[in-house]
Design a protein around this motif. Sequence first.
Motif, mmCIF file in Angstrom:
data_model
loop_
_atom_site.group_PDB
_atom_site.id
_atom_site.type_symbol
_atom_site.label_atom_id
_atom_site.label_comp_id
_atom_site.label_asym_id
_atom_site.label_seq_id
_atom_site.Cartn_x
_atom_site.Cartn_y
_atom_site.Cartn_z
ATOM 1 N N SER A 251 74.188 20.353 28.724
ATOM 2 C CA SER A 251 74.266 21.270 27.587
ATOM 3 C C SER A 251 75.386 22.280 27.809
ATOM 4 C CB SER A 251 72.939 22.016 27.416
ATOM 5 O OG SER A 251 73.037 22.991 26.405
ATOM 6 N N ARG A 252 76.191 22.412 26.771
ATOM 7 C CA ARG A 252 77.285 23.387 26.826
ATOM 8 C C ARG A 252 77.256 24.206 25.541
ATOM 9 N NH1 ARG A 252 83.750 22.016 27.533
ATOM 10 N NH2 ARG A 252 84.477 24.179 27.679
ATOM 11 N N ASP A 253 76.970 25.488 25.695
ATOM 12 C CA ASP A 253 76.810 26.376 24.531
ATOM 13 C C ASP A 253 75.760 25.847 23.570
ATOM 14 O OD1 ASP A 253 80.391 26.886 24.520
ATOM 15 O OD2 ASP A 253 78.821 28.051 25.537
ATOM 16 N N GLY A 254 74.711 25.228 24.113
ATOM 17 C CA GLY A 254 73.617 24.738 23.296
ATOM 18 C C GLY A 254 73.829 23.372 22.691
ATOM 19 N N LEU A 255 74.996 22.752 22.941
ATOM 20 C CA LEU A 255 75.303 21.437 22.390
ATOM 21 C C LEU A 255 75.454 20.427 23.518
ATOM 22 C CD1 LEU A 255 77.952 22.422 19.681
ATOM 23 C CD2 LEU A 255 75.485 22.106 19.390
ATOM 24 N N PRO A 256 75.117 19.161 23.262
ATOM 25 C CA PRO A 256 75.225 18.153 24.333
ATOM 26 C C PRO A 256 76.671 17.738 24.561
ATOM 27 C CG PRO A 256 74.518 17.114 22.302
ATOM 28 C CD PRO A 256 74.580 18.587 22.011
ATOM 29 N N GLU A 257 76.988 17.483 25.816
ATOM 30 C CA GLU A 257 78.298 16.906 26.127
ATOM 31 C C GLU A 257 78.337 15.452 25.661
ATOM 32 O OE1 GLU A 257 80.390 19.818 26.850
ATOM 33 O OE2 GLU A 257 81.322 18.023 27.697
ATOM 34 N N GLU A 258 79.548 14.928 25.524
ATOM 35 C CA GLU A 258 79.699 13.595 24.947
ATOM 36 C C GLU A 258 79.209 12.501 25.887
ATOM 37 O OE1 GLU A 258 80.632 13.236 21.883
ATOM 38 O OE2 GLU A 258 80.492 11.048 21.898
ATOM 39 N N GLN A 259 79.559 12.629 27.192
ATOM 40 C CA GLN A 259 79.250 11.561 28.142
ATOM 41 C C GLN A 259 78.011 11.899 28.970
ATOM 42 O OE1 GLN A 259 80.787 8.672 28.104
ATOM 43 N NE2 GLN A 259 82.167 9.409 26.486
ATOM 44 N N PRO A 260 77.151 10.903 29.235
ATOM 45 C CA PRO A 260 75.967 11.156 30.076
ATOM 46 C C PRO A 260 76.343 11.243 31.547
ATOM 47 C CG PRO A 260 76.059 8.850 29.460
ATOM 48 C CD PRO A 260 77.202 9.520 28.734
ATOM 49 N N LEU A 261 75.509 11.918 32.320
ATOM 50 C CA LEU A 261 75.704 12.088 33.753
ATOM 51 C C LEU A 261 74.394 11.772 34.461
ATOM 52 C CD1 LEU A 261 77.499 15.566 33.674
ATOM 53 C CD2 LEU A 261 78.623 13.357 34.008
ATOM 54 N N TRP A 262 74.504 11.604 35.780
ATOM 55 C CA TRP A 262 73.303 11.467 36.590
ATOM 56 C C TRP A 262 72.844 12.853 37.028
ATOM 57 C CZ3 TRP A 262 70.224 7.532 36.803
ATOM 58 C CH2 TRP A 262 70.701 6.225 36.710
ATOM 59 N N LEU A 263 71.560 13.136 36.845
ATOM 60 C CA LEU A 263 70.929 14.300 37.454
ATOM 61 C C LEU A 263 70.174 13.819 38.685
ATOM 62 C CD1 LEU A 263 69.987 17.274 37.558
ATOM 63 C CD2 LEU A 263 68.080 16.609 36.064
ATOM 64 N N PHE A 264 70.522 14.368 39.847
ATOM 65 C CA PHE A 264 69.925 13.963 41.114
ATOM 66 C C PHE A 264 69.136 15.155 41.658
ATOM 67 C CE2 PHE A 264 69.884 11.056 44.709
ATOM 68 C CZ PHE A 264 69.612 11.884 45.777
ATOM 69 N N ILE A 265 67.838 14.945 41.919
ATOM 70 C CA ILE A 265 66.972 16.025 42.408
ATOM 71 C C ILE A 265 66.385 15.613 43.752
ATOM 72 C CG2 ILE A 265 65.022 17.532 41.874
ATOM 73 C CD1 ILE A 265 65.373 16.868 38.954
ATOM 74 N N ARG A 266 66.464 16.502 44.706
ATOM 75 C CA ARG A 266 65.918 16.235 46.033
ATOM 76 C C ARG A 266 64.873 17.298 46.363
ATOM 77 N NH1 ARG A 266 70.031 17.477 49.292
ATOM 78 N NH2 ARG A 266 69.116 19.203 50.454
ATOM 79 N N ARG A 267 63.699 16.850 46.789
ATOM 80 C CA ARG A 267 62.640 17.757 47.209
ATOM 81 C C ARG A 267 62.451 17.598 48.709
ATOM 82 N NH1 ARG A 267 57.952 17.587 43.317
ATOM 83 N NH2 ARG A 267 57.577 15.506 44.181
ATOM 84 N N ASN A 268 62.786 18.637 49.449
ATOM 85 C CA ASN A 268 62.700 18.581 50.899
ATOM 86 C C ASN A 268 61.252 18.675 51.361
ATOM 87 O OD1 ASN A 268 65.495 18.438 51.032
ATOM 88 N ND2 ASN A 268 65.724 20.672 51.156
ATOM 89 N N SER A 269 61.058 18.469 52.652
ATOM 90 C CA SER A 269 59.703 18.478 53.209
ATOM 91 C C SER A 269 59.031 19.840 53.083
ATOM 92 C CB SER A 269 59.752 18.055 54.684
ATOM 93 O OG SER A 269 60.618 18.916 55.408
ATOM 94 N N ASP A 270 59.850 20.908 52.959
ATOM 95 C CA ASP A 270 59.273 22.245 52.798
ATOM 96 C C ASP A 270 59.036 22.597 51.336
ATOM 97 O OD1 ASP A 270 61.844 22.499 51.921
ATOM 98 O OD2 ASP A 270 62.426 24.108 53.287
#
Length: 686
Positions: free
Chosen positions: A587-606
């Motif tokens: 999201s940029r200024d409330g509007l979607p960007e043209e191309q999709p991206l990967w969102l990568f989330i890591r949850r550590n042991s803590d």
Amino acid sequence: MEIIRAYERVTERLSRDQIKPISVLNCKGDLRPFTTQTLYRRKPMFHTINTEPIAGDLKKLGPVTLKLAHEQTLESLWGQLVSQYHYLSYRKLLGHRLKYLAFIKDRPVAALSWSAPALKLRVRDYFIGWSDKQRKTHLNRIANNSRFLILPWVRVPNLASHVLSLSIGQLKKDWPEHFKTELMLLETFVDPRFFKAICYKAANWKFIGQTNGYTKQGKGYIYHGDVKHVYVYVLDPKFRDIIDCQQKPCDPFQRPPQSQKKVEDLQMLLKHCQWHPDLVPKMDLTEKDLALMADELVAFHEQFHNCLGRIEHQRLGLAYMSGLISNVKGKSVEPIALEFLDPNGVRSLQRFMKNYRWDHEAMEAAHQAIMANMIGSPDGMINIDSSEFIKKGKESVGVARQYCGAAGKVDNCQSGVFVGYSSEKGYGLLTSRLYMPEIWFTDEYAKRRKDTWVPEDLVFQTKLQIALDLINQVVGSNLFPAKWLGCDATFGSDLIFLQSLPESLYYFASIRSDTYVFLEKPEVGLPPYKGRGPYPKILRVLPGEPQAHTVAQLARSEKLSWKSVVLAEGSKGPIIAEVARIRIYLSRDGLPEEQPLWLFIRRNSDGQLKYALSSAPEDIPFSELCKASTMRWPIEQCFKEGKDQIGMDHYEHRSWPAWHRHMIYVFLALHFLFRLRIRFKKKPPV
């Protein structure tokens, strides 16, 4: 003249008031009394000087007249003006000398002198091309512009170059008349710390190079490191025909060598040095191994000798690098010099880091070339990151109150932008640049910029702009093949920065938890008109379409599929984390960007969550994204090792050159440690 010099040596030991007036033969053979500036037979004459400003157009102020200051009154006036207003003050001029005063009407506006030239001057001697024998024969046909002063209350454009031209014309007549020798060349030295040599350039003088930073003392030379720019003015275009010589190409590193014994003493000292205990962690090193490390260090540093040139600089550089990887507690100049040189070496090491003439940019390039051969890989990652260094004072270059990662708050610190590289073969830091806050480019900081040697052509750049410049330099060098570019949230949270990165690289960029994204691309348009007020003109996400959420909200939702993954093998065992990835639209200024991206989330042991965006293609394997997520860790490891072991943040340098030179040696130290660990990696752990 020999009688005069002998008398001067005797009278230096006596009070000026005790010396009785005497007369000697002057250079013309006439009997006359000594002037106040030669023998000081009595207290020098004091002149009341009118310091009212002189300003305006040179043509309207009246003609400039030049007078030879050989009479007692004019010579004492010359000495008073030069002693009071010239930055070198009055010092005894060598050999033949002529002094001039320039006047507009009856008021002095300038003072200058011509005296004997430098006995040996590398760039001049190469410019002329004469042999040692020819120099001895023809050296008296060169004059040195040893003093040139425009009085501080005089503000007349073009006056300096006009006075210089008048003086040269007069000198052509006066020098042969007084000393029976025709001049063929003039020389002068300009200190670039204070002057730009504009008047010499305007008067058609030619820049031919720099001095080596030496000054004559007794029968030898001492090295002070204050490099001057050398300009010459050719009086006789056929001077090489007269001498029978040809101009030679100048070797920038041909300098008087220091005794090799000091270098050998330092190399012997390194065999008994107390090295930092974590240089090669978890390795059982014998006394023989430690001695071998000293030899390895000497051999490693020799690879960069071409960038240093002089053997004194090679010794100082080796001592500085040795101090960084040693067990010295405070890894700043003074502790290092006292440990590896001697008390007299403190000043030399300070100057080596600040203003001694060696090519630190070439050293950085050589470091990169060697590292590329060792760790370059097609699947490598170029990393960009910033690091801060807390400072107490306000005079260090680039220091200001700004966010400090080391303190976790706004603090008084310096901040640098760094580029590193990592692959399955290894990692290291490649280049850096000090970030200069915008306030440093205001008029209020002009003196600080000059005092800290900030380049005059440097302009304000944000950290993002500096990072893009450094990335483009590394990519443009073609030394480091890479598939990825990694950065932390400082850079990854700026969409313009991400869109400006080289298209040949996939980025893996950390972002903040409050970054907004869309899971699906919504339709965008103008909202329907509500019947009153102006018609809508700004595009919005239409009602009923998917809305943006923060990545932190998304991590708590049930839309993610988490997997437990062994990301890497750490010193305490495998590093296990839960990982999820999902395609999103930023999201940029409330509007979607043209191309999709990967969102990568890591949850550590803590339980700590880390978020990143990647421009990798949709079909990239999950394992490759997991691998990319770990390739940013090495640059953080470099900072940790640099600050814990190498003294990356121990420096006390205040100037722009010294900060960057310190960082280059930190890079070399980390480079050397990497090589050591490869060398000893086959030995069993303790």
